[in-house]
Design a protein around this motif. Sequence first.
Motif, PDB file in Angstrom:
ATOM      1  N   GLN A   1     -52.801   5.040 -32.063  1.00 26.26           N
ATOM      2  CA  GLN A   1     -52.573   4.900 -33.647  1.00 26.26           C
ATOM      3  C   GLN A   1     -52.065   4.538 -34.650  1.00 26.26           C
ATOM      4  N   VAL A   2     -50.886   4.781 -35.462  1.00 30.22           N
ATOM      5  CA  VAL A   2     -50.437   5.305 -36.598  1.00 30.22           C
ATOM      6  C   VAL A   2     -50.258   4.094 -37.721  1.00 30.22           C
ATOM      7  N   GLN A   3     -51.411   4.821 -38.832  1.00 32.82           N
ATOM      8  CA  GLN A   3     -51.271   3.676 -40.477  1.00 32.82           C
ATOM      9  C   GLN A   3     -50.229   4.463 -41.063  1.00 32.82           C
ATOM     10  N   LEU A   4     -49.647   3.715 -41.683  1.00 31.79           N
ATOM     11  CA  LEU A   4     -48.847   4.524 -42.788  1.00 31.79           C
ATOM     12  C   LEU A   4     -48.741   3.603 -44.333  1.00 31.79           C
ATOM     13  N   VAL A   5     -49.589   4.301 -45.209  1.00 34.89           N
ATOM     14  CA  VAL A   5     -48.987   3.638 -46.282  1.00 34.89           C
ATOM     15  C   VAL A   5     -48.075   4.047 -47.411  1.00 34.89           C
ATOM     16  N   GLU A   6     -47.304   2.798 -47.405  1.00 35.32           N
ATOM     17  CA  GLU A   6     -45.845   3.282 -48.461  1.00 35.32           C
ATOM     18  C   GLU A   6     -47.136   2.901 -50.347  1.00 35.32           C
ATOM     19  N   SER A   7     -46.244   4.784 -51.145  1.00 36.95           N
ATOM     20  CA  SER A   7     -46.311   3.371 -52.124  1.00 36.95           C
ATOM     21  C   SER A   7     -45.454   4.690 -53.063  1.00 36.95           C
ATOM     22  N   GLY A   8     -45.570   4.243 -54.481  1.00 36.17           N
ATOM     23  CA  GLY A   8     -44.669   4.825 -55.249  1.00 36.17           C
ATOM     24  C   GLY A   8     -43.591   3.698 -55.904  1.00 36.17           C
ATOM     25  N   GLY A   9     -43.220   2.704 -55.250  1.00 40.85           N
ATOM     26  CA  GLY A   9     -42.326   2.218 -55.796  1.00 40.85           C
ATOM     27  C   GLY A   9     -42.488   1.230 -57.149  1.00 40.85           C
ATOM     28  N   GLY A  10     -41.340   0.893 -57.419  1.00 43.71           N
ATOM     29  CA  GLY A  10     -41.622   0.099 -59.206  1.00 43.71           C
ATOM     30  C   GLY A  10     -41.083  -0.614 -60.115  1.00 43.71           C
ATOM     31  N   LEU A  11     -40.543  -0.954 -60.666  1.00 46.28           N
ATOM     32  CA  LEU A  11     -39.945  -1.910 -61.584  1.00 46.28           C
ATOM     33  C   LEU A  11     -38.820  -0.013 -62.277  1.00 46.28           C
ATOM     34  N   VAL A  12     -38.023  -0.189 -62.276  1.00 47.11           N
ATOM     35  CA  VAL A  12     -36.855   1.096 -63.273  1.00 47.11           C
ATOM     36  C   VAL A  12     -35.226   0.949 -63.391  1.00 47.11           C
ATOM     37  N   GLN A  13     -34.790   1.476 -64.624  1.00 50.52           N
ATOM     38  CA  GLN A  13     -33.322   1.025 -64.908  1.00 50.52           C
ATOM     39  C   GLN A  13     -33.063   1.888 -64.144  1.00 50.52           C
ATOM     40  N   ALA A  14     -31.015   1.001 -64.133  1.00 49.33           N
ATOM     41  CA  ALA A  14     -30.620   1.639 -63.160  1.00 49.33           C
ATOM     42  C   ALA A  14     -30.147   3.247 -63.808  1.00 49.33           C
ATOM     43  N   GLY A  15     -30.111   4.002 -62.805  1.00 49.49           N
ATOM     44  CA  GLY A  15     -29.574   5.284 -63.363  1.00 49.49           C
ATOM     45  C   GLY A  15     -31.014   6.315 -63.089  1.00 49.49           C
ATOM     46  N   GLY A  16     -32.505   5.502 -63.432  1.00 49.40           N
ATOM     47  CA  GLY A  16     -33.247   6.481 -63.166  1.00 49.40           C
ATOM     48  C   GLY A  16     -33.828   6.815 -61.811  1.00 49.40           C
ATOM     49  N   SER A  17     -34.486   7.382 -61.424  1.00 49.24           N
ATOM     50  CA  SER A  17     -34.978   7.784 -60.457  1.00 49.24           C
ATOM     51  C   SER A  17     -36.982   7.274 -60.052  1.00 49.24           C
ATOM     52  N   LEU A  18     -36.539   7.668 -58.713  1.00 45.81           N
ATOM     53  CA  LEU A  18     -38.786   7.534 -58.105  1.00 45.81           C
ATOM     54  C   LEU A  18     -38.822   8.456 -57.133  1.00 45.81           C
ATOM     55  N   ARG A  19     -40.540   8.154 -56.316  1.00 45.57           N
ATOM     56  CA  ARG A  19     -40.212   9.619 -55.547  1.00 45.57           C
ATOM     57  C   ARG A  19     -41.410   8.447 -54.632  1.00 45.57           C
ATOM     58  N   LEU A  20     -40.878   7.941 -53.519  1.00 44.72           N
ATOM     59  CA  LEU A  20     -42.288   7.086 -52.842  1.00 44.72           C
ATOM     60  C   LEU A  20     -42.294   8.306 -51.463  1.00 44.72           C
ATOM     61  N   SER A  21     -43.359   7.695 -51.504  1.00 45.48           N
ATOM     62  CA  SER A  21     -43.972   8.436 -50.673  1.00 45.48           C
ATOM     63  C   SER A  21     -45.471   7.382 -49.643  1.00 45.48           C
ATOM     64  N   CYS A  22     -44.999   8.175 -48.505  1.00 47.85           N
ATOM     65  CA  CYS A  22     -45.975   6.975 -46.939  1.00 47.85           C
ATOM     66  C   CYS A  22     -46.660   8.000 -45.889  1.00 47.85           C
ATOM     67  N   ALA A  23     -48.073   8.081 -46.979  1.00 43.38           N
ATOM     68  CA  ALA A  23     -49.184   8.808 -46.193  1.00 43.38           C
ATOM     69  C   ALA A  23     -49.187   8.301 -45.280  1.00 43.38           C
ATOM     70  N   VAL A  24     -49.598   9.029 -43.577  1.00 47.29           N
ATOM     71  CA  VAL A  24     -49.458   9.301 -42.414  1.00 47.29           C
ATOM     72  C   VAL A  24     -51.064   9.470 -41.896  1.00 47.29           C
ATOM     73  N   SER A  25     -51.824   8.576 -41.506  1.00 51.10           N
ATOM     74  CA  SER A  25     -53.039   8.898 -41.310  1.00 51.10           C
ATOM     75  C   SER A  25     -53.572   8.388 -38.984  1.00 51.10           C
ATOM     76  N   GLY A  26     -54.658   8.809 -38.232  1.00 50.61           N
ATOM     77  CA  GLY A  26     -54.035   8.146 -36.680  1.00 50.61           C
ATOM     78  C   GLY A  26     -53.817   9.010 -36.216  1.00 50.61           C
ATOM     79  N   ARG A  27     -53.641   8.442 -35.325  1.00 49.31           N
ATOM     80  CA  ARG A  27     -53.300  10.046 -34.428  1.00 49.31           C
ATOM     81  C   ARG A  27     -52.315  11.254 -34.492  1.00 49.31           C
ATOM     82  N   THR A  28     -51.881  11.830 -34.018  1.00 50.85           N
ATOM     83  CA  THR A  28     -50.915  13.035 -34.563  1.00 50.85           C
ATOM     84  C   THR A  28     -49.598  12.315 -34.026  1.00 50.85           C
ATOM     85  N   VAL A  29     -48.927  12.771 -34.980  1.00 49.33           N
ATOM     86  CA  VAL A  29     -47.119  12.694 -35.784  1.00 49.33           C
ATOM     87  C   VAL A  29     -46.290  14.075 -35.112  1.00 49.33           C
ATOM     88  N   ASN A  30     -46.754  14.342 -33.863  1.00 51.82           N
ATOM     89  CA  ASN A  30     -45.627  15.645 -34.035  1.00 51.82           C
ATOM     90  C   ASN A  30     -44.523  15.359 -33.236  1.00 51.82           C
TER      91      ASN A  30
END
Length: 127
Positions: free
Chosen positions: A1-30
Amino acid sequence: QVQLVESGGGLVQAGGSLRLSCAVSGRTVNNYLMGWFRQAPGKEREFVAAIGWSSGSTWYADSVKGRFTISRDNAKNTVFLQIHSLKPEDTALYYCGARRIRFGSPWSRDPKEYDYWGQGTQVTVSS
């Protein structure tokens, strides 16, 4: 099993920037392809970008080329999606997916071919 947890979203104005993250755990994903998708209300889940975990090769939807950058940090078991010049049409729930790489098929934009999904992180862009 592979677990994925996203974060980093939000409310931003047009023209802005965001960095989304996805933390991976469980089995190796090589031998996995990691993808970012998004889904706006009333629309189908849409491919955004993907990266081979071992190779580092990347693929992008034409609509986001030049604004979105996918990357991964193997030591931190995390996949990132850096988004610049956000537009209102980028508003969606962003999902991280993992796809076991098949022989002869190193990548896919079809969400049905992904084996694991996170819960998503909401990105809302105001005009």
